[in-house]
Design a protein around this motif. Structure first.
Motif, mmCIF file in Angstrom:
data_model
loop_
_atom_site.group_PDB
_atom_site.id
_atom_site.type_symbol
_atom_site.label_atom_id
_atom_site.label_comp_id
_atom_site.label_asym_id
_atom_site.label_seq_id
_atom_site.Cartn_x
_atom_site.Cartn_y
_atom_site.Cartn_z
ATOM 1 N N ASN A 26 0.876 -1.178 0.000
ATOM 2 C CA ASN A 26 0.000 0.000 0.000
ATOM 3 C C ASN A 26 0.906 1.219 0.000
ATOM 4 O O ASN A 26 1.856 1.284 0.787
ATOM 5 C CB ASN A 26 -0.886 0.047 1.251
ATOM 6 C CG ASN A 26 -1.990 -0.976 1.209
ATOM 7 O OD1 ASN A 26 -2.553 -1.257 0.170
ATOM 8 N ND2 ASN A 26 -2.301 -1.539 2.365
ATOM 9 N N ARG A 27 0.584 2.168 -0.848
ATOM 10 C CA ARG A 27 1.395 3.391 -0.924
ATOM 11 C C ARG A 27 0.557 4.598 -0.548
ATOM 12 O O ARG A 27 -0.622 4.678 -0.897
ATOM 13 C CB ARG A 27 1.930 3.585 -2.333
ATOM 14 C CG ARG A 27 2.980 2.593 -2.699
ATOM 15 C CD ARG A 27 3.637 2.964 -4.026
ATOM 16 N NE ARG A 27 4.539 1.919 -4.399
ATOM 17 C CZ ARG A 27 4.165 0.778 -4.952
ATOM 18 N NH1 ARG A 27 2.910 0.557 -5.216
ATOM 19 N NH2 ARG A 27 5.051 -0.146 -5.250
ATOM 20 N N TYR A 28 1.230 5.544 0.114
ATOM 21 C CA TYR A 28 0.578 6.776 0.530
ATOM 22 C C TYR A 28 1.505 7.949 0.224
ATOM 23 O O TYR A 28 2.723 7.836 0.381
ATOM 24 C CB TYR A 28 0.307 6.754 2.038
ATOM 25 C CG TYR A 28 -0.512 5.574 2.473
ATOM 26 C CD1 TYR A 28 -1.898 5.642 2.499
ATOM 27 C CD2 TYR A 28 0.100 4.378 2.831
ATOM 28 C CE1 TYR A 28 -2.652 4.550 2.888
ATOM 29 C CE2 TYR A 28 -0.654 3.285 3.217
ATOM 30 C CZ TYR A 28 -2.033 3.371 3.242
ATOM 31 O OH TYR A 28 -2.774 2.291 3.619
ATOM 32 N N TRP A 49 -7.559 1.895 4.971
ATOM 33 C CA TRP A 49 -6.912 0.765 4.309
ATOM 34 C C TRP A 49 -6.218 -0.176 5.292
ATOM 35 O O TRP A 49 -5.883 -1.291 4.937
ATOM 36 C CB TRP A 49 -5.885 1.263 3.293
ATOM 37 C CG TRP A 49 -6.453 1.651 1.978
ATOM 38 C CD1 TRP A 49 -7.763 1.890 1.671
ATOM 39 C CD2 TRP A 49 -5.718 1.851 0.779
ATOM 40 N NE1 TRP A 49 -7.881 2.235 0.365
ATOM 41 C CE2 TRP A 49 -6.629 2.220 -0.215
ATOM 42 C CE3 TRP A 49 -4.377 1.770 0.456
ATOM 43 C CZ2 TRP A 49 -6.244 2.500 -1.512
ATOM 44 C CZ3 TRP A 49 -4.000 2.052 -0.838
ATOM 45 C CH2 TRP A 49 -4.925 2.409 -1.821
ATOM 46 N N PHE A 50 -5.977 0.281 6.526
ATOM 47 C CA PHE A 50 -5.245 -0.540 7.482
ATOM 48 C C PHE A 50 -6.055 -1.761 7.907
ATOM 49 O O PHE A 50 -5.493 -2.783 8.271
ATOM 50 C CB PHE A 50 -4.845 0.308 8.698
ATOM 51 C CG PHE A 50 -3.796 -0.325 9.555
ATOM 52 C CD1 PHE A 50 -2.464 -0.320 9.169
ATOM 53 C CD2 PHE A 50 -4.130 -0.915 10.761
ATOM 54 C CE1 PHE A 50 -1.480 -0.903 9.960
ATOM 55 C CE2 PHE A 50 -3.152 -1.492 11.567
ATOM 56 C CZ PHE A 50 -1.835 -1.486 11.160
ATOM 57 N N GLY A 61 -8.669 -2.458 3.298
ATOM 58 C CA GLY A 61 -9.758 -1.860 4.057
ATOM 59 C C GLY A 61 -10.982 -2.726 4.169
ATOM 60 O O GLY A 61 -11.990 -2.305 4.736
ATOM 61 N N GLY A 62 -10.915 -3.963 3.692
ATOM 62 C CA GLY A 62 -12.091 -4.819 3.679
ATOM 63 C C GLY A 62 -12.471 -5.422 5.017
ATOM 64 O O GLY A 62 -13.511 -6.038 5.137
ATOM 65 N N ASP A 63 -11.643 -5.271 6.036
ATOM 66 C CA ASP A 63 -11.923 -5.849 7.345
ATOM 67 C C ASP A 63 -11.503 -4.835 8.412
ATOM 68 O O ASP A 63 -10.363 -4.858 8.885
ATOM 69 C CB ASP A 63 -11.162 -7.163 7.519
ATOM 70 C CG ASP A 63 -11.580 -7.925 8.765
ATOM 71 O OD1 ASP A 63 -12.227 -7.334 9.658
ATOM 72 O OD2 ASP A 63 -11.255 -9.121 8.847
ATOM 73 N N PRO A 64 -12.401 -3.957 8.808
ATOM 74 C CA PRO A 64 -12.013 -2.860 9.697
ATOM 75 C C PRO A 64 -11.540 -3.254 11.093
ATOM 76 O O PRO A 64 -10.877 -2.467 11.756
ATOM 77 C CB PRO A 64 -13.272 -1.997 9.779
ATOM 78 C CG PRO A 64 -14.380 -2.854 9.315
ATOM 79 C CD PRO A 64 -13.798 -3.895 8.420
#
Length: 166
Positions: A26-28, A49-50, A61-64
């Motif tokens: 993941n890039r920011y 996204w974490f 980000g699919g599993d908060p």
């Protein structure tokens, strides 16, 4: 000042060599800031996204509630240790080559997406093993879980590199 991370995309490298190993980056983009790295890490932990268990969801980000094998709430900036780039690279190479040679066609991708940014980073942080007490309800699913944060203030980027299996 509150640091704001701007997502700059993600990249997935599947070894596809019957080892079930892969690397997800993941890039920011980072704003110009004097905030300490711990503030950047705290911002990353709170970023949408974490929340990713890296096992069932195809997108960040699919599993908060989960992060890799851990409950997200158990992860703080203090869980990340500063390591040098050489140590991080050795660890990644050892992990990636432990079961089978890396497919030759992946070598350029790994160089460009993982090893070059790792060497260019001002600082590299490793999420330490938080142990079974921090595992979420099925956190044992990953055989190994390696996470590195690459802070590159010169290029104003933060990369989160996760290397694991499923």
């Amino acid at each position: 000042m509150t640091v704001r991370l701007v997502s700059a995309g993600h990249h997935f490298i599947n070894f596809a060599n019957q080892t079930y190993q892969w690397v997800h980056i993941n890039r920011y983009g980072l704003p110009e800031t004097d905030e300490p790295d711990s503030a950047l890490v705290a911002t990353l932990i709170s970023h949408e996204w974490f929340g990713d268990n890296y096992a069932t969801e195809p997108e960040p980000g699919g599993d908060p509630d989960r992060h890799g094998p851990y409950w997200r709430e158990r992860i703080t900036p203090d869980c990340y240790d500063l390591v040098d780039a050489e140590t991080a690279e050795r660890r990644l190479r050892s992990w990636s080559e432990q079961f089978a040679p890396i497919p030759a066609h992946l070598t350029p991708d790994l160089q460009r997406e993982v090893y070059q940014p790792l060497r260019a980073a001002d600082r590299v942080y490793l999420l330490r093993d938080l142990g079974p007490g921090a595992f979420h309800d099925w956190g044992w699913v990953h055989n190994e879980f390696h996470e590195f944060l690459l802070v590159d203030r010169t290029n104003r980027t933060l990369a989160q590199v996760v290397a694991t299996d499923d």
